[in-house]
Structures are given as C-alpha cells and as structure tokens.
Motif scaffolding. Sequence first.
Motif, short mmCIF file in Angstrom:
data_model
loop_
_atom_site.label_atom_id
_atom_site.label_comp_id
_atom_site.label_asym_id
_atom_site.label_seq_id
_atom_site.Cartn_x
_atom_site.Cartn_y
_atom_site.Cartn_z
N ALA A 1 56.77 63.39 31.33
CA ALA A 1 57.31 64.68 30.88
C ALA A 1 58.25 64.49 29.70
O ALA A 1 58.24 65.29 28.74
CB ALA A 1 58.04 65.37 32.03
N HIS A 2 59.07 63.44 29.73
CA HIS A 2 59.97 63.17 28.61
C HIS A 2 59.19 62.93 27.32
O HIS A 2 59.55 63.46 26.26
CB HIS A 2 60.84 61.94 28.90
N GLU A 3 58.13 62.12 27.41
CA GLU A 3 57.33 61.84 26.22
C GLU A 3 56.70 63.12 25.67
O GLU A 3 56.70 63.35 24.45
CB GLU A 3 56.24 60.83 26.55
N GLU A 4 56.18 63.95 26.55
CA GLU A 4 55.51 65.16 26.10
C GLU A 4 56.48 66.14 25.44
O GLU A 4 56.18 66.72 24.40
CB GLU A 4 54.81 65.83 27.29
N THR A 5 57.65 66.28 26.05
CA THR A 5 58.61 67.25 25.54
C THR A 5 59.23 66.81 24.22
O THR A 5 59.37 67.61 23.29
CB THR A 5 59.72 67.48 26.58
N HIS A 6 59.57 65.53 24.12
CA HIS A 6 60.37 65.09 22.98
C HIS A 6 59.60 64.27 21.94
O HIS A 6 60.05 64.19 20.79
CB HIS A 6 61.55 64.27 23.48
N ILE A 7 58.48 63.67 22.31
CA ILE A 7 57.72 62.86 21.36
C ILE A 7 56.42 63.57 20.98
O ILE A 7 56.13 63.76 19.80
CB ILE A 7 57.43 61.46 21.93
N HIS A 8 55.64 63.96 21.99
CA HIS A 8 54.35 64.58 21.68
C HIS A 8 54.52 65.87 20.88
O HIS A 8 53.76 66.12 19.93
CB HIS A 8 53.58 64.89 22.97
N ALA A 9 55.49 66.68 21.26
CA ALA A 9 55.68 67.95 20.56
C ALA A 9 56.02 67.72 19.08
O ALA A 9 55.49 68.41 18.20
CB ALA A 9 56.78 68.77 21.23
N ALA A 10 56.89 66.73 18.82
CA ALA A 10 57.25 66.43 17.43
C ALA A 10 56.06 65.87 16.66
O ALA A 10 55.83 66.24 15.50
CB ALA A 10 58.42 65.45 17.41
N LEU A 11 55.30 64.99 17.29
CA LEU A 11 54.14 64.40 16.63
C LEU A 11 53.09 65.47 16.33
O LEU A 11 52.51 65.50 15.24
CB LEU A 11 53.56 63.29 17.50
N GLU A 12 52.84 66.34 17.29
CA GLU A 12 51.83 67.39 17.11
C GLU A 12 52.22 68.33 15.97
O GLU A 12 51.35 68.81 15.22
CB GLU A 12 51.66 68.16 18.41
N ALA A 13 53.52 68.57 15.81
CA ALA A 13 53.97 69.46 14.74
C ALA A 13 53.67 68.90 13.35
O ALA A 13 53.40 69.66 12.41
CB ALA A 13 55.47 69.72 14.88
N ILE B 1 67.57 61.01 26.57
CA ILE B 1 68.71 60.54 27.37
C ILE B 1 69.62 61.71 27.71
O ILE B 1 70.10 61.82 28.85
CB ILE B 1 69.48 59.45 26.60
N GLY B 2 69.84 62.61 26.76
CA GLY B 2 70.71 63.75 27.00
C GLY B 2 70.16 64.71 28.03
O GLY B 2 70.93 65.50 28.61
N SER B 3 68.85 64.67 28.26
CA SER B 3 68.24 65.57 29.24
C SER B 3 68.33 65.04 30.67
O SER B 3 68.00 65.76 31.62
CB SER B 3 66.77 65.81 28.89
N LEU B 4 68.79 63.79 30.83
CA LEU B 4 68.79 63.16 32.14
C LEU B 4 70.06 63.48 32.92
O LEU B 4 71.16 63.52 32.38
CB LEU B 4 68.70 61.63 32.00
N ALA B 5 69.89 63.68 34.22
CA ALA B 5 71.03 63.75 35.12
C ALA B 5 71.62 62.35 35.27
O ALA B 5 70.93 61.35 35.05
CB ALA B 5 70.59 64.30 36.48
N PRO B 6 72.91 62.24 35.65
CA PRO B 6 73.53 60.91 35.77
C PRO B 6 72.74 59.95 36.66
O PRO B 6 72.59 58.77 36.33
CB PRO B 6 74.91 61.22 36.36
#
Length: 231
Positions: A64-76, A164-169
């Motif tokens: 999910a992290h890869e899709e939200t933060h990496i895949h979305a940017a790459l696809e754009a 990292i900022g999206s993660l709970a402690p």
Amino acid sequence: MSDTEFLTQAVAGRWDIYGPIHKGLRLAHGDMAARLGRADFTRGQDELLADLAGHLALGAKHLAHEETHIHAALEARAPGATADLNAQHDHHRARFDSLAIAICAVQHAAPADQPMLGRVLYLAFTGFVAEDLEHMRQEETIIWPQLCALFTDQELAGMEMAIIGSLAPEEVIAFMRLMLPAMNPAERTGLLSGMKADAPAEAYAAVIELAARPTLPANDFAELERQGLVA
C-alpha cells in the motif's frame, strides 16, 4: 551493456528508495521460512502463526505504501509504467488471502491433521517468498532506474519521508525491526544518524530500545554505542 552494468550506471550514488526495506523483507522472509520449516506442528504453534500473520500484514502495508507514494508519482510522469507492478501487487494480495486461510486451517485442525496442514502452509509461504523475491528484484533493477531518470534525489527522498510520516509509531518500530538487522554497517549508521538528527528524541530512543537493541548482534549494537548513536 549487461543488465548489471546498466543498473550500476543508471543509479550509482542515487537515493535508494527500495534497498533498505527490501533487504529487511528478504531477511524476514528467510527467517520466517526457516521457522516454519523446523516447526513441530504436533505441538502448539500459536506464537509462530501469530508472527506469520503479523509478517504478512507488514507485507500488505508495504504494498500500500508503494502504491500510494511511489506508483502514483511514477504514473503521473510515465502513464502506464505501473500496470505490471499493480498486477503483481494484486497477485500478492491474493496470496495473502490464501495464506490467511492456510493459517486458520492449521489453527482449527484436529491435532492429527496439523502436521500435514503445517506442511501445506510452509509450501504456500515459500512459494509466495519465491514470487516476492523476483518482484523485488524487478523493482530494483527496472523500476528504480526509471524513478532515477524521472525524479531527483530530493523528490525520491520526499516520497520516502511521506511513507515514514504516514506510519503510526508502532509501525515505525515494526519496519525498523525488519530493516536494521538486514543493513550493512554503513547503511545502518547513515539511517540512524539521520533519524537522530531529525526525529524527536523520544521517538529515536524507541527505535534504539525496541528495534535496534533486540534485533542486532551484540557487536553491531556495540558499534552503534561507539559511534554515539545509542540514545
């Protein structure tokens, strides 16, 4: 030019957005496969099965992290570039579902059936590991060079910081427990030095006490102490 030569030239010195987490997943996959392989399923294996479920949950979060933060940017910037990646991720999720069913089967089976079902679970998990190792290799040798061609190091670092900022402690600790023992000394020093400089003191102390101290060999932890990286 060989694939290795191309990869070396394409990403030499660039921000390694895949390396640390993938090293951690590879190590954790191997450790889990070894535990399942040597488990005596004629006895209760509640702790092992709970650990396996937790490991798979971290794997799902990583996707999910890869899709939200990496895949979305790459696809754009390169429309269509993530089609194969997303298909592989969907396949992984189907594997997670089937592994969850296999875990439940062991947990709820009659004692006489648990050794056989434990073997089925072991084979299913190692099959998933084989697929994931190839998936991660493709990300590092095909997708990472594409990212390096399309994004600056600052942008790649920003993607990682957003994850990292999206993660709970507690999620930070769980992922650091995967990554720290899988890193080489220079990588570990670099990561922890950056965290010590930027993270709140209490958050950094938690990483040291809950992730580094329990997972690192004594010599490796002593080296962190020598470098002044133990809070």
